[in-house]
Design a protein around this motif. Structure first.
Motif, PDB file in Angstrom:
ATOM      1  N   LYS A 132      -0.345  -3.257  -2.965  1.00  0.00           N
ATOM      2  CA  LYS A 132      -0.556  -2.053  -2.167  1.00  0.00           C
ATOM      3  C   LYS A 132      -0.470  -2.335  -0.670  1.00  0.00           C
ATOM      4  O   LYS A 132      -0.191  -1.431   0.125  1.00  0.00           O
ATOM      5  CB  LYS A 132      -1.903  -1.405  -2.507  1.00  0.00           C
ATOM      6  N   VAL A 133      -0.715  -3.581  -0.278  1.00  0.00           N
ATOM      7  CA  VAL A 133      -0.591  -3.979   1.128  1.00  0.00           C
ATOM      8  C   VAL A 133       0.853  -4.372   1.433  1.00  0.00           C
ATOM      9  O   VAL A 133       1.450  -3.927   2.420  1.00  0.00           O
ATOM     10  CB  VAL A 133      -1.559  -5.138   1.459  1.00  0.00           C
ATOM     11  N   VAL A 134       1.410  -5.201   0.563  1.00  0.00           N
ATOM     12  CA  VAL A 134       2.777  -5.693   0.762  1.00  0.00           C
ATOM     13  C   VAL A 134       3.783  -4.543   0.776  1.00  0.00           C
ATOM     14  O   VAL A 134       4.746  -4.544   1.555  1.00  0.00           O
ATOM     15  CB  VAL A 134       3.129  -6.721  -0.331  1.00  0.00           C
ATOM     16  N   SER A 135       3.568  -3.551  -0.090  1.00  0.00           N
ATOM     17  CA  SER A 135       4.513  -2.439  -0.189  1.00  0.00           C
ATOM     18  C   SER A 135       4.582  -1.609   1.086  1.00  0.00           C
ATOM     19  O   SER A 135       5.544  -0.868   1.309  1.00  0.00           O
ATOM     20  CB  SER A 135       4.145  -1.540  -1.371  1.00  0.00           C
ATOM     21  N   LYS A 136       3.558  -1.753   1.929  1.00  0.00           N
ATOM     22  CA  LYS A 136       3.551  -1.051   3.214  1.00  0.00           C
ATOM     23  C   LYS A 136       4.125  -1.914   4.342  1.00  0.00           C
ATOM     24  O   LYS A 136       4.043  -1.551   5.520  1.00  0.00           O
ATOM     25  CB  LYS A 136       2.118  -0.634   3.571  1.00  0.00           C
ATOM     26  N   GLY A 137       4.689  -3.044   3.961  1.00  0.00           N
ATOM     27  CA  GLY A 137       5.255  -3.940   4.969  1.00  0.00           C
ATOM     28  C   GLY A 137       4.202  -4.635   5.792  1.00  0.00           C
ATOM     29  O   GLY A 137       4.427  -4.962   6.959  1.00  0.00           O
ATOM     30  N   ALA A 138       3.047  -4.889   5.189  1.00  0.00           N
ATOM     31  CA  ALA A 138       1.947  -5.541   5.896  1.00  0.00           C
ATOM     32  C   ALA A 138       1.489  -6.758   5.093  1.00  0.00           C
ATOM     33  O   ALA A 138       2.003  -7.041   4.011  1.00  0.00           O
ATOM     34  CB  ALA A 138       0.801  -4.565   6.103  1.00  0.00           C
ATOM     35  N   GLY A 139       0.496  -7.486   5.618  1.00  0.00           N
ATOM     36  CA  GLY A 139       0.021  -8.676   4.934  1.00  0.00           C
ATOM     37  C   GLY A 139       1.157  -9.650   4.696  1.00  0.00           C
ATOM     38  O   GLY A 139       1.990  -9.904   5.570  1.00  0.00           O
ATOM     39  N   ALA A 140       1.226 -10.176   3.466  1.00  0.00           N
ATOM     40  CA  ALA A 140       2.282 -11.138   3.138  1.00  0.00           C
ATOM     41  C   ALA A 140       3.660 -10.491   3.103  1.00  0.00           C
ATOM     42  O   ALA A 140       4.671 -11.199   3.100  1.00  0.00           O
ATOM     43  CB  ALA A 140       1.978 -11.800   1.793  1.00  0.00           C
ATOM     44  N   GLY A 141       3.717  -9.163   3.101  1.00  0.00           N
ATOM     45  CA  GLY A 141       5.005  -8.487   3.140  1.00  0.00           C
ATOM     46  C   GLY A 141       5.806  -8.824   4.378  1.00  0.00           C
ATOM     47  O   GLY A 141       7.047  -8.799   4.370  1.00  0.00           O
ATOM     48  N   VAL A 142       5.116  -9.169   5.451  1.00  0.00           N
ATOM     49  CA  VAL A 142       5.791  -9.505   6.705  1.00  0.00           C
ATOM     50  C   VAL A 142       6.506 -10.850   6.609  1.00  0.00           C
ATOM     51  O   VAL A 142       7.384 -11.152   7.409  1.00  0.00           O
ATOM     52  CB  VAL A 142       4.780  -9.491   7.877  1.00  0.00           C
ATOM     53  N   LEU A 143       6.146 -11.657   5.616  1.00  0.00           N
ATOM     54  CA  LEU A 143       6.795 -12.961   5.454  1.00  0.00           C
ATOM     55  C   LEU A 143       8.284 -12.833   5.192  1.00  0.00           C
ATOM     56  O   LEU A 143       9.040 -13.788   5.393  1.00  0.00           O
ATOM     57  CB  LEU A 143       6.133 -13.733   4.307  1.00  0.00           C
ATOM     58  N   LYS A 144       8.737 -11.675   4.750  1.00  0.00           N
ATOM     59  CA  LYS A 144      10.164 -11.472   4.502  1.00  0.00           C
ATOM     60  C   LYS A 144      10.935 -11.193   5.787  1.00  0.00           C
ATOM     61  O   LYS A 144      12.168 -11.165   5.771  1.00  0.00           O
ATOM     62  CB  LYS A 144      10.354 -10.309   3.526  1.00  0.00           C
ATOM     63  N   ASP A 145      10.221 -10.980   6.884  1.00  0.00           N
ATOM     64  CA  ASP A 145      10.878 -10.642   8.149  1.00  0.00           C
ATOM     65  C   ASP A 145      10.161 -11.358   9.288  1.00  0.00           C
ATOM     66  O   ASP A 145       9.235 -10.825   9.895  1.00  0.00           O
ATOM     67  CB  ASP A 145      10.832  -9.123   8.357  1.00  0.00           C
ATOM     68  N   VAL A 146      10.581 -12.583   9.550  1.00  0.00           N
ATOM     69  CA  VAL A 146       9.897 -13.399  10.556  1.00  0.00           C
ATOM     70  C   VAL A 146      10.009 -12.774  11.938  1.00  0.00           C
ATOM     71  O   VAL A 146       9.069 -12.845  12.738  1.00  0.00           O
ATOM     72  CB  VAL A 146      10.449 -14.845  10.553  1.00  0.00           C
ATOM     73  N   ASP A 147      11.127 -12.156  12.239  1.00  0.00           N
ATOM     74  CA  ASP A 147      11.275 -11.502  13.545  1.00  0.00           C
ATOM     75  C   ASP A 147      10.225 -10.409  13.723  1.00  0.00           C
ATOM     76  O   ASP A 147       9.643 -10.265  14.806  1.00  0.00           O
ATOM     77  CB  ASP A 147      12.673 -10.900  13.691  1.00  0.00           C
ATOM     78  N   LEU A 148       9.979  -9.632  12.668  1.00  0.00           N
ATOM     79  CA  LEU A 148       8.933  -8.604  12.731  1.00  0.00           C
ATOM     80  C   LEU A 148       7.563  -9.239  12.899  1.00  0.00           C
ATOM     81  O   LEU A 148       6.741  -8.764  13.684  1.00  0.00           O
ATOM     82  CB  LEU A 148       8.959  -7.745  11.466  1.00  0.00           C
ATOM     83  N   MET A 149       7.319 -10.324  12.186  1.00  0.00           N
ATOM     84  CA  MET A 149       6.047 -11.026  12.317  1.00  0.00           C
ATOM     85  C   MET A 149       5.806 -11.435  13.773  1.00  0.00           C
ATOM     86  O   MET A 149       4.708 -11.269  14.311  1.00  0.00           O
ATOM     87  CB  MET A 149       6.030 -12.267  11.417  1.00  0.00           C
ATOM     88  N   VAL A 150       6.839 -11.946  14.393  1.00  0.00           N
ATOM     89  CA  VAL A 150       6.732 -12.366  15.793  1.00  0.00           C
ATOM     90  C   VAL A 150       6.460 -11.162  16.689  1.00  0.00           C
ATOM     91  O   VAL A 150       5.592 -11.213  17.582  1.00  0.00           O
ATOM     92  CB  VAL A 150       8.010 -13.103  16.227  1.00  0.00           C
ATOM     93  N   ARG A 151       7.179 -10.060  16.460  1.00  0.00           N
ATOM     94  CA  ARG A 151       6.969  -8.867  17.300  1.00  0.00           C
ATOM     95  C   ARG A 151       5.562  -8.298  17.128  1.00  0.00           C
ATOM     96  O   ARG A 151       4.921  -7.896  18.113  1.00  0.00           O
ATOM     97  CB  ARG A 151       8.008  -7.795  16.969  1.00  0.00           C
ATOM     98  N   LEU A 152       5.079  -8.262  15.912  1.00  0.00           N
ATOM     99  CA  LEU A 152       3.719  -7.763  15.671  1.00  0.00           C
ATOM    100  C   LEU A 152       2.686  -8.645  16.374  1.00  0.00           C
ATOM    101  O   LEU A 152       1.731  -8.154  16.982  1.00  0.00           O
ATOM    102  CB  LEU A 152       3.440  -7.735  14.163  1.00  0.00           C
TER     103      LEU A 152
END
Length: 345
Positions: free
Chosen positions: A106-126
């Protein structure tokens, strides 16, 4: 000493992992009594904070005796994360932590938590958005990667450090592993031993005894360790690890009197903070571990989880104390409680 921004921790500090529905103020209080060096709140939704959701706001409750303490936030939107960090700053924690590790669907599906691991650039921006929005030290909690084909924590660590974070906690599993299999600390060690890395690196995963804590300290060279599930119903894990690291000897296990006393304190604080109904209901998950190892304890445990008044629960705990006060519970390793639908790490 270990430094996180302006926070000074002892050598090889012990951290309490932020666990959803577990790491609340009552639980943190009994862990603090037993020597934990740095604690975190349950993770808080950035969107929930902005919407002023009651549950999210309640998780901001921190107390001076808990310090140093960090408030952990999660989300997948830069603006929401920045604004939530500003909201967090108003209650004056010692640091802000970002959750990039929760694997729950329920967290990953919202692009949060470990879901961000699929997009390192987004992780950096966040992360950059949070760092820019607060004067507090910012730390991150994450995993080795999304799956075995993307165990990219070494690259991630360098890029996160470049954003200005002050420490990084790494759980030694990928998101796809959830909480299964054995945590791989070799990549945590690789991050710690990277000459480019100068921030503290904390390891997390499978630490369930003082012996393992010392072995992993020596083998992997991390700056400290974060403990989650092994502390549930057994806050003494922190004092035992400290004693073992310092002396090489195992301390005496907690007596039945200690177990009952700490369980009572946890119960009272739970009711004070959450109210009698929720406070009593949510304590039910802790009794099994507090009483683990006592012969024939199942009958008492079954009674405890049905009672609805503090006085009744305390009476049963007193009965347990009377019947088992001379018992000695040997402890070689803690059975971990599985919180697969929560976010223990």
């Amino acid at each position: 000493m270990v430094k996180i921004g302006n926070i000074t921790l002892p050598d090889f500090p012990l951290l309490l992992a932020p666990m959803e529905d577990v790491s609340d103020p009552p639980f943190r209080a009994v862990c603090k009594d037993n020597g934990v060096d740095l604690m975190y709140t349950e993770f808080i939704s950035s969107e929930g904070l902005i919407r002023d959701a009651i549950k999210s706001r309640q998780k901001l409750d921190i107390f001076d005796y808990e310090r140093p303490i960090g408030i952990q936030i999660f989300g997948g939107d830069e603006e929401a994360m920045a604004l939530s960090a500003k909201i967090v700053e108003t209650v004056q924690p010692d640091l802000v932590d970002i959750n990039f590790g929760c694997p729950v669907k329920k967290v990953v599906s919202k692009g949060a938590g470990a879901g961000v691991l699929k997009d390192v650039d987004l992780m950096v921006r966040l992360t950059e958005a949070v760092v820019r929005s607060t004067s507090l030290p910012v730390t991150v909690k994450t995993r080795l990667g999304w799956d075995d084909n993307s165990r990219n924590i070494e690259e991630v660590a360098e890029r996160l450090q470049d954003t200005g974070i002050k420490a990084l906690s790494i759980h030694g599993r990928t998101r796809s592993q959830m909480y299964k299999g054995e945590a791989d600390w070799t990549l945590i060690a690789a991050v710690k031993n990277n000459p480019r890395i100068h921030i503290p690196i904390f390891g997390n995963g499978d630490i369930d005894s003082p012996q393992k804590a010392l072995a992993y300290k020596n083998r992997y060279g991390v700056d400290g360790i974060m403990i989650g599930r092994a502390a549930i119903g057994y806050p003494w894990i922190f004092r035992e690890i400290k004693h073992y690291v310092e002396t090489g000897a195992m301390p005496e296990p907690p007596t039945v009197e200690e177990r009952v006393a700490v369980c009572k304190k946890h119960l009272v604080k739970s009711v004070e903070w959450k109210g009698p109904i929720v406070g009593i209901n949510e304590m039910r998950r802790h009794y099994a571990n507090y009483l683990k190892g006592l012969p024939g304890i199942k009958e008492y445990r079954n009674r405890l989880v049905t009672l609805k008044e503090v006085e009744e629960i305390e009476a049963v705990l007193d009965e347990i104390l009377d019947n088992y006060k001379d018992a000695i519970i040997e402890r070689t390793a803690i059975e971990l409680v599985n919180y697969h639908e929560k976010c223990p790490v």
